[in-house]
Structure formats: structure tokens, C-alpha cells
Design an enzyme around this catalytic site. Structure first.
Site: not given
Length: 284
Positions: A213, A193, A263
Site C-alpha cells: 500500500s 486494507d 488506495q
């Protein structure tokens, strides 16, 4: 800052209930990779060691408070002969901040193939950001000083026709980690991430965005070590309406594709373009 082993160490409160400790952070919100990594650890602790996690799918529901611990509730959705499934909910102040489904496989014999790793400069040829004063003194790099992150310069990335945005990064954990593949997998969930959403900003230099996110999915293909170099080949096929889709492939230095990531993130235009927003901590 805390080591990755400390971050991923959870306290068992009750059967299938775990708690992650508070760790020092400069971020205004709990880092998404930390929540994802801790969620995966909690799921792993409820599965027989003969099963290996092969995928996870998570949604970031509310911003986490980095000054409060997160409690993880695990639901045992399925226990089969070949596959197991777990659902994890991260809780703060009585509210869900994250939910994840994780699937585990006993592994079988089957067909094999993979993409070829892109041709890129070796990490040793690139500058360690911690040695560059303008970066090393920033709060974000201090947040992840345990990680060796080397973004490959854009002029060294061969453009792929038809690809809207791309970015390539070498990454590894600086210190030696134990020989525990589960730890390396959960560590990879954490690091996945750090830079991925930054790939969506490559075609938009100078534009300040509010980032976060929204959801995160990973697939684990082959064994690897998170304390050895991994190439994170990232692209962003689409951005619009305040959101961006990003995806990445991870290769070890031998060219083995070890993981894949997808993502979607918030990329809303920041009203104050001069504001230094470090709420989510996505580097690059």
C-alpha cells in the site's frame, strides 16, 4: 493472533504521544491496516467525543517492522466549532513509516443521497474461506482468522461496461464487539486494507506481483458495525508503471452506504513468478 481490540489498544506515553504494542504476525512488514487503524485511534484520543471522524488520508512512507512497536505522534492542527483536524506520524527506530491527516466533524443537518448497493449473493450463500482446507491452512488466512472474508465468485459479479477491474467481498469481524462506534470505525480502517489491492489483480490471473500500500484514504458516511456483514464493492480503474489505483464502497446488509475508500498500491511484476510473497498481506 491478537484480537482487533488488542491491536487497537494503545499506550499513552505522554500528551499526544502513543505506542502500539507488538503482535504476532506472519508478515515480513507491518500490515498497513494495522498502522492506519492505530494512527486513527491515536487521533481520536485527542478529540472531544462530540466530534466524529469523517475522513482520513494516509501515506505509507517506509515498511514497518512487525517485531517492533510503533510510536504515534499527534499534532493538533485545528480545533474549530464544526471541524477538528489532526496529523499523526507513525515512528519506528526514529524514522517515520506512516503519516495521516484525519478530519472530525460535529455533524450537521444537510441533503442526503447515496448509490444503490449492487445486487449480489448473500454472504450465507458463499463459502467461508476458513472452512476450505487449502485456504484455511495458509499463513495469510491464519493472520486474519478473526475475520470472516467471503469473496464473491467472478461468475456471480455482473460486469459493468467500461469498468477495467472489479471485485466484491463480504466481510465482518467474527466476534461480537462493544457498542462503541469509534471502535467500529477504527476496526473498519484496519479491514479496509485487507483485500482492496487485490481488485487490481483480477484481470491478471497468474501474474505474481510485489504489492504494498502506498497511500490510503477513507470517508465515513453512516453508522455501522464491523461485526456485522459489510459488502466491499471494489474496482481498479487504472494500473500501470508498477502502481495500481483501487477504490471501494462499503454497504451494510440493509443497503446503507457506510464508507468509501481509495488506495494506490505498488503492483510491480515479481521477477521470480514462483515466489510466495506475503510481505504486505493483501488478500485476494
Amino acid at each position: 493472533m491478537a484480537s482487533i481490540e488488542d491491536i487497537l489498544e494503545l499506550e499513552a506515553l505522554e500528551k499526544d504521544i502513543f505506542r502500539g504494542a507488538v503482535h504476532p504476525s506472519v508478515l515480513k512488514r507491518t500490515f498497513g491496516g494495522q498502522v492506519a487503524g492505530q494512527s486513527l485511534v491515536s487521533a481520536v484520543r485527542t478529540v472531544d467525543e462530540t466530534f466524529r471522524v469523517h475522513s482520513l488520508h494516509g501515506y505509507f512512507l517506509r515498511p514497518g517492522n512487525p517485531t517492533e512497536p510503533t510510536v504515534y505522534l499527534v499534532d493538533r492542527i485545528r480545533d474549530g466549532r464544526s471541524f477538528c483536524t489532526r496529523r499523526v506520524t507513525g515512528i519506528q527506530d526514529g524514522k517515520a513509516i506512516f503519516t495521516m491527516s484525519a478530519s472530525f466533524h460535529a455533524e450537521d443537518a444537510g441533503i442526503e443521497h447515496q448509490d444503490t448497493m449492487p445486487s449480489v449473493p448473500d454472504p450465507e450463500e458463499l463459502v467461508d474461506a476458513q472452512t476450505v482446507e487449502e485456504f484455511a491452512n495458509t499463513e495469510l488466512y491464519q493472520e486474519w482468522k478473526e475475520w470472516d472474508v467471503r469473496i464473491i465468485p467472478s461468475d456471480a459479479v455482473k460486469p459493468i461496461p467500461g469498468i477495467a477491474a472489479q471485485q466484491r467481498v463480504w466481510m465482518r469481524y467474527r466476534n461480537k464487539l462493544p457498542d462503541d462506534q469509534v471502535l467500529h470505525i477504527c476496526t473498519l480502517a484496519y479491514l479496509s486494507d485487507i483485500t482492496l489491492l487485490g481488485a487490481s489483480k483480477v484481470p491478471h490471473p497468474g501474474v505474481v506481483t510485489q504489492t504494498a500500500s502506498l497511500d490510503h484514504a477513507m470517508w465515513f458516511m453512516r453508522p455501522f458495525r464491523a461485526d456485522e456483514w459489510l459488502l466491499y464493492d471494489q474496482t481498479s480503474p487504472s494500473a500501470g508503471f508498477g502502481r495500481a489505483l483501487t477504490q471501494g464502497r462499503m454497504f451494510d446488509q440493509n443497503g446503507a452506504m457506510v464508507a468509501a475508500v481509495v488506495q494506490e498500491g505498488l503492483t510491480r511484476i515479481q521477477r521470480d513468478q514462483n515466489k510466495n510473497d506475503i510481505e504486505t498481506g493483501n488478500m485476494a
